[in-house]
Scaffold this active site. Structure first.
Site, mmCIF file in Angstrom:
data_model
loop_
_atom_site.group_PDB
_atom_site.id
_atom_site.type_symbol
_atom_site.label_atom_id
_atom_site.label_comp_id
_atom_site.label_asym_id
_atom_site.label_seq_id
_atom_site.Cartn_x
_atom_site.Cartn_y
_atom_site.Cartn_z
ATOM 1 C CE1 TYR A 3 -3.146 -2.930 0.225
ATOM 2 C CE2 TYR A 3 -3.167 -2.735 2.609
ATOM 3 C CZ TYR A 3 -3.575 -3.375 1.460
ATOM 4 O OH TYR A 3 -4.418 -4.460 1.541
ATOM 5 C CG HIS B 242 -0.981 -8.442 -0.396
ATOM 6 N ND1 HIS B 242 -0.644 -7.112 -0.273
ATOM 7 C CD2 HIS B 242 -2.317 -8.448 -0.612
ATOM 8 C CE1 HIS B 242 -1.726 -6.367 -0.419
ATOM 9 N NE2 HIS B 242 -2.743 -7.147 -0.634
ATOM 10 N N PRO C 193 -15.701 -5.208 2.469
ATOM 11 C CG PRO C 193 -15.918 -4.822 4.762
ATOM 12 C CD PRO C 193 -14.911 -4.805 3.642
ATOM 13 C CG LEU C 194 -18.806 -1.269 3.904
ATOM 14 C CD1 LEU C 194 -18.357 0.053 4.511
ATOM 15 C CD2 LEU C 194 -20.248 -1.571 4.288
ATOM 16 N N GLY C 195 -18.229 -3.388 -0.525
ATOM 17 C CA GLY C 195 -18.174 -3.301 -1.980
ATOM 18 C C GLY C 195 -17.424 -2.072 -2.457
ATOM 19 N NE ARG C 196 -11.923 -2.825 -4.714
ATOM 20 C CZ ARG C 196 -11.996 -4.161 -4.787
ATOM 21 N NH1 ARG C 196 -13.173 -4.716 -5.030
ATOM 22 N NH2 ARG C 196 -10.944 -4.922 -4.605
ATOM 23 N N GLY C 197 -17.238 0.650 -1.065
ATOM 24 C CA GLY C 197 -18.079 1.817 -0.821
ATOM 25 C C GLY C 197 -19.368 1.855 -1.610
ATOM 26 C CG PHE C 198 -21.559 0.317 -5.752
ATOM 27 C CD1 PHE C 198 -21.428 1.199 -6.820
ATOM 28 C CD2 PHE C 198 -22.729 -0.427 -5.669
ATOM 29 C CE1 PHE C 198 -22.432 1.335 -7.768
ATOM 30 C CE2 PHE C 198 -23.733 -0.304 -6.601
ATOM 31 C CZ PHE C 198 -23.589 0.583 -7.660
#
Length: 328
Positions: free
Chosen positions: A56, A124, A204-209
């Site tokens: 990262y 990774h 877990p949030l679908g990259r925010g979507f």
């Protein structure tokens, strides 16, 4: 805070962790001051699992996290990863799981994090040119030397997980898992339950979507990495907006947010998983942790599962060439 056992090797962590990757790269504009404040607030609220990687921002994310936890290290579970090679400007350089590279990567991560031991250390991405036994064997030697406490692998197939676990017991497997990415359910989850290995779902949030934060593709700045993900590309993005309706309905009935409902659904799937929603803002951190106060009824869980079955999303979760490299 609620806590969960991650695997059967003795690792206990907060029921929700904090993914730190977006603090330094990929999503939006960096804000080290707010990111540091977010880490501090997470610690205040009882979060113990913090997830980073040497990939990262070419190690800068480890440095940021290391600086943020200085003087606050006790009781935290610091997870990092190696083997997903990145250049100084984020250039992709393949994978490296060679046994002689493992201790070199670990030493550099320890230095950037400013810690004496990494609590949970992952490969990774699995190196297709190196037997997983060789990579995990070298990781196991780090445990013997006291530089690492627990081991994990990321985005590995069921047979690779079995071989890795037979070489040295794993505490966790990290892979993408959410209401619109349910690949783990078919083969990975059964193997993890059988072997006593925990699951750490990232994105877990679908990259925010899935939070409903994006009404159109214009809401993403030009440099946002999500533009490269098929589900966020023109055509797919608009189709996927329809997936939000059943989430929104339950959230409205509950007086909760979309994100809290999505995380509550995921937490209900298995007590052996610990999601790591990522954010660099205290507001979203606190909102995400509110999911621990949302207990969905069985019919609500079933309704969401039916509304967003495996394969419901339009577009792949990664570009096809990246999925082929995963070999899952």
């Amino acid at each position: 805070m609620l806590y969960r056992k991650l695997g059967s090797q003795g690792l206990t962590v907060s029921a929700l962790g904090l993914g730190c990757s977006g603090m330094s790269s990929d999503y939006g504009v960096r804000d080290d001051v707010e990111s540091t404040a977010t880490v501090h607030r997470a610690i205040e609220l009882g979060v113990t699992l913090f997830d980073t990687s040497d990939a990262y921002a070419a190690g800068r994310n480890e440095e940021l996290l290391g600086s943020a936890i200085k003087g606050r290290r006790d009781g935290l579970v610091i997870a990092s990863k190696f083997g997903n090679i990145r250049g100084p400007n984020g250039e992709r350089g393949g994978t490296n799981g060679h046994p002689d590279y493992v201790p070199q990567a670990c030493e550099k991560s320890l230095a950037r994090l400013g810690v004496e031991v990494i609590d949970l250390y992952y490969i990774h991405r699995v190196d297709p040119d190196v037997p997983i036994e060789d990579t995990v064997g070298a990781m196991g030697r780090l445990v013997e030397e006291g530089k690492v406490r627990y081991l994990g692998v990321c985005e590995a197939g069921p047979q690779t997980i079995r071989r890795a676990h037979a070489t040295h017991p794993l505490s966790a497997v990290q892979m993408e898992y959410s209401l619109w990415t349910r690949d783990a359910e078919a083969e990975i989850l059964p193997v993890l339950k059988e072997l006593g290995i925990g699951l750490v779902p990232y994105s877990p949030l679908g990259r925010g979507f899935l939070t409903g934060a994006f009404g159109s593709r214009d809401d993403l700045i030009a440099t946002d990495r999500r533009h490269a993900h098929p589900r966020f590309q023109e055509g797919n993005f608009e189709k996927n907006l329809a997936l939000l309706e059943p989430i929104r309905d339950i959230a409205a009935a509950r007086g909760a947010t979309n994100g809290q409902v999505v995380l509550a659904w995921l937490l209900a799937q298995w007590e052996g998983l610990v999601p790591i929603p990522g954010t660099k803002r205290r507001t979203y951190l606190e909102e995400n942790l509110g999911a621990l106060d949302v207990t969905l009824e069985p019919d609500e869980i079933e309704s969401l599962s039916r509304a967003l079955p495996p394969g419901a999303a339009s577009g792949l979760r990664y570009p096809e060439f990246q999925l082929k490299k995963l070999g899952i």
